[in-house]
Design an enzyme around this catalytic site. Structure first.
Site, short mmCIF file in Angstrom:
data_model
loop_
_atom_site.label_atom_id
_atom_site.label_comp_id
_atom_site.label_asym_id
_atom_site.label_seq_id
_atom_site.Cartn_x
_atom_site.Cartn_y
_atom_site.Cartn_z
N LYS A 71 -2.78 137.96 16.06
CA LYS A 71 -3.64 136.97 15.41
C LYS A 71 -5.12 137.27 15.66
O LYS A 71 -5.97 137.05 14.81
CB LYS A 71 -3.28 135.56 15.91
CG LYS A 71 -1.97 135.03 15.37
CD LYS A 71 -1.72 133.61 15.84
CE LYS A 71 -0.50 133.00 15.14
NZ LYS A 71 0.74 133.71 15.44
N GLU A 86 -8.64 128.29 19.57
CA GLU A 86 -9.34 127.88 18.37
C GLU A 86 -9.70 126.39 18.42
O GLU A 86 -9.04 125.62 19.12
CB GLU A 86 -8.48 128.11 17.13
CG GLU A 86 -8.26 129.55 16.77
CD GLU A 86 -7.46 129.69 15.49
OE1 GLU A 86 -7.58 130.74 14.85
OE2 GLU A 86 -6.73 128.75 15.13
N HIS A 96 4.13 121.50 16.12
CA HIS A 96 3.60 122.61 15.34
C HIS A 96 4.69 123.34 14.54
O HIS A 96 4.47 124.44 14.07
CB HIS A 96 2.85 123.61 16.23
CG HIS A 96 1.81 122.96 17.08
ND1 HIS A 96 0.66 122.41 16.56
CD2 HIS A 96 1.76 122.74 18.42
CE1 HIS A 96 -0.06 121.91 17.53
NE2 HIS A 96 0.58 122.07 18.66
N ARG A 135 6.23 138.56 6.23
CA ARG A 135 7.66 138.41 6.00
C ARG A 135 7.88 137.29 4.99
O ARG A 135 6.92 136.62 4.57
CB ARG A 135 8.38 138.05 7.31
CG ARG A 135 7.78 136.80 7.98
CD ARG A 135 8.54 136.38 9.21
NE ARG A 135 7.84 135.39 10.01
CZ ARG A 135 7.81 134.10 9.78
NH1 ARG A 135 8.43 133.61 8.74
NH2 ARG A 135 7.15 133.28 10.58
#
Length: 686
Positions: free
Chosen positions: A139, A223, A258, A315
């Site tokens: 990421k 973040e 999440h 994917r």
């Protein structure tokens, strides 16, 4: 399971698409399990492609193994010893003669080493290039790449420094709340929200453990956590000739831990201008890495509509079905054809949205116990019937077992209709028809979720479930009199069975349990338990029916049992149809669009309430101890986390039930525990 909505003439047919003549594979190995493996196998069968399934010992008799043309064992039940072993899957591809390998999603689907191993073995990896997986697999690296491609990014730290103090300092600079995310993560695993600096280190350690267990990589990024954001993702597709298109967006805002719970397409309230901007940014992200195949670019969207790049999944996604339903396209077929060297059959301007689709994930989990996964055998499983409007993607059939080794998904329930309102009505009806016995499921929770005010009004953001908590976790409701009387009707008519002890005399009055008496009428009190409720019903027997008194109201009840487990009851002349299933001592009634479980009380038995005989804390499910958080002899307060169990790649904290002392731990870090094992010797403080 339907992979395309062919019954709707508004949707394109695969044979009408301009695929060209690049050829196709003759045999494909499916390097996955469950729902996605079944999905791939069925599309391959429709295309005339043979399939090879791989399986662990836990999946030897699973549905994907039964559907495939061939099957190869790859190891024991734990994923680390089977589905995550690259060498075993490559050996299976070689021995079976498969030309290509489809990784599905999860497991090795985004593993660059696996993609490279397929290429070295002379097998086509049905997915993007190794370089694209590497670029988007981290990421942190992906954020840097997207910044160069002018794709908007969420503020945060995406660098290589993993020092605990440094990361906490970065979080302090960003400002709380922040989100810690596994760099190699996905599927909602390895993510923690932190609201204050003092909570950062514990959350970081937990996140790193979960990331290492799920992805073999404990690196993280930090973040800014946007308050009340929406999670919107764009489906992209590229071919080997530089063509890239997007197949519109999906709204995946309804989440817990999440992890996505509901998905829908198109995103409610999306304007044409914003759709075009997000699609353009998603295609730019794909072009930046020369992307080939199916991918998903995920965005976080603020209340003002500003969107930021989160990550790109290299994917197929779990929620790809809603995109298929609004476009009529089979994305698995697109993957297979593009991997075989074909050109994308449609240009961007040829793609269009038709209608609305909603997907609900049916999980084996106990929503009243913080979504704790439920393990066990599915002794009764009846999904709603499939049609042009309702689709069920599943790798599970009645009699299969949900184990602690893999994700506890039972199925994906997908509906489609001309408008969101109509699709929502379809979903409500389909959930009401879904029947599961043997494990806890989230079906009732989903039924409340899709009818709660925020979802009906499309007031969507990632905090919706918490915001609607009162509606979603309301106190246990009292069953309706109809459901209760249907349960009693089944119980009583079932007891009218013929007694073998009566011999061959068919005229014997002792042959039937119908309450016959030489003089007088049989009256009996029946007791049923439902959760914390206890119901007393007085039943007065007659030859063909019963007069039941419930809450001082008298009902005339008659009925019959059918061979398919359905009770037909007439209550005061009104017919009630209920599906009834018995398991152990419980009676499960599916009627009035709900499921109620009752336990008949035998008056000859004493009800003994289970109690703890020493303050021991028991394992809520099978798993592995990954952390002991306090020391033996330590005094703790109620709610203190004592240890952490890992099961189904997720962490579950076992907490102190009250103030007291931790006398001893029964298991060490790294040891496996079974369901119900005593974990801790705990003594309450006086």
């Amino acid at each position: 399971m339907k992979t395309q909505n062919f019954s709707n003439p508004n949707f394109p047919r695969s044979e009408d698409l301009n695929w060209g003549a690049a050829g196709r594979f003759d045999k494909v190995l499916v390097a996955n399990r469950g729902e996605i493996a079944c999905r791939i196998i069925k599309t391959c069968r429709r295309m005339g492609i043979q399939t090879v399934a791989v399986y662990s010992d836990a999946d030897a008799n699973s549905r994907h193994v039964r559907l495939a043309d061939e099957a190869v064992r790859i190891g024991p039940a734990p994923a680390r010893e089977s589905y995550l072993l690259i060498s075993r899957i490559i050996d299976a591809a070689r021995s079976s003669g498969a030309q290509a390998v489809h990784p599905g999603y999860g497991f090795l689907s985004e593993n660059e080493a696996f993609a490279w191993a397929c290429i070295e073995a002379g097998k086509v990896f049905i997915g993007p290039s190794v370089a694209a997986i590497r670029a988007m697999g981290s990421k942190s690296d992906a954020k840097a790449l997207m910044e160069n491609a002018a794709v908007p990014l969420t503020p945060g730290y995406h660098g290589a420094n993993q020092d605990v103090a440094f990361l906490r300092e970065q979080a302090d600079l960003i400002g709380y709340p922040v989100l810690i995310k596994a760099s190699a993560g996905g599927g909602g695993k390895g993510i923690r929200r932190v609201d204050a600096s003092g909570e950062f280190e514990a959350a970081l350690m937990s996140c790193k453990r979960e990331a290492a267990a799920s992805f073999g990589d404990d690196r993280v990024l930090v973040e800014k956590y946007l308050l009340q954001p929406r999670h919107i993702e764009v489906q992209v597709f590229g071919d080997s000739y530089g063509n890239v298109v997007h197949l519109f967006e999906r709204d995946c805002s309804v989440q817990r831990r999440h992890q996505k719970v509901l998905e829908e397409a198109p995103a409610p309230g999306m304007t044409d201008e914003r759709r075009e901007a997000m699609g353009r940014a998603a295609c730019a992200a794909a072009r930046a890495v020369g992307y080939v195949g199916a991918g998903t670019v995920e965005f976080i969207v603020g209340p003002d509509g500003t969107f930021y790049f989160m990550e790109m999944n290299t994917r197929l996604q779990v929620e790809h079905a809603v995109t298929e339903m609004i476009t009529g396209l089979d994305l698995v077929e697109w993957q297979l054809r593009v991997a075989a060297g074909d050109v994308l059959p449609l240009r961007q301007e040829q793609l269009a949205i038709r209608g609305h689709s909603i997907e609900a994930r049916i999980y084996a989990e106990d929503t009243d116990k913080n979504f704790l996964p439920s393990v066990g055998r599915l002794i009764h499983l009846m999904p709603p019937p499939e049609s042009a409007h309702v689709r069920v993607d599943t790798g599970i059939e009645q009699g299969d077992e949900i184990t602690s080794y893999y994700d506890p998904m039972i199925a994906k329930l997908i509906v489609w209709d001309e408008s969101r309102e109509q699709a929502l009505q379809r979903m409500v009806a389909a959930l009401a028809q879904y029947q599961v016995v043997g494990v806890a499921s989230n079906i009732d929770f989903l039924s409340r979720l899709v009818t709660c005010t925020s979802f009906v009004k499309a007031e969507l953001d990632t905090s919706l479930i918490e915001r609607e908590r009162d509606a979603l976790w309301r106190e246990q409701s009292v069953p309706t009199s109809t459901v209760l009387l249907a349960a009693l009707a089944h119980l009583l008519y079932e007891r009218r069975e013929i007694l073998p002890a009566a011999g061959d005399d068919i005229h014997s009055p002792w042959r039937h349990l119908d309450g016959w008496r030489l003089n007088g009428v049989l009256k009996r009190r029946l007791t049923l338990l439902h959760g914390d409720f206890e119901f007393f019903v007085d039943a007065e027997y007659s030859r063909t029916s019963y007069c039941m008194t419930l809450n001082e109201h008298r009902y005339m009840v008659s009925g019959e049992l059918t061979s398919d487990g359905v009770t037909l009851a007439w209550i005061d002349g009104e017919r009630v149809r209920a599906t009834v299933f018995k398991h152990n001592k419980a009676l499960y009634i599916f009627a009035d669009n709900c499921c109620c479980a009752f336990t008949p009380v035998d008056p000859l038995e004493y009800l003994v309430k289970a109690s703890s005989d020493g303050g021991g804390l028991l394992a809520p499910m099978p798993g592995r101890v990954v952390a002991l958080l306090v020391k033996p002899g330590e005094m703790v307060t109620k709610g203190t986390p004592l240890l952490v169990l890992e099961a189904m790649k997720m962490e579950h904290a076992v907490i102190a039930p009250e103030d007291g002392f931790v006398i001893a731990f029964r298991f060490a870090t790294g040891e496996q525990v079974s369901d119900g094992s005593q974990l801790v010797d705990f003594e309450r403080s006086l």
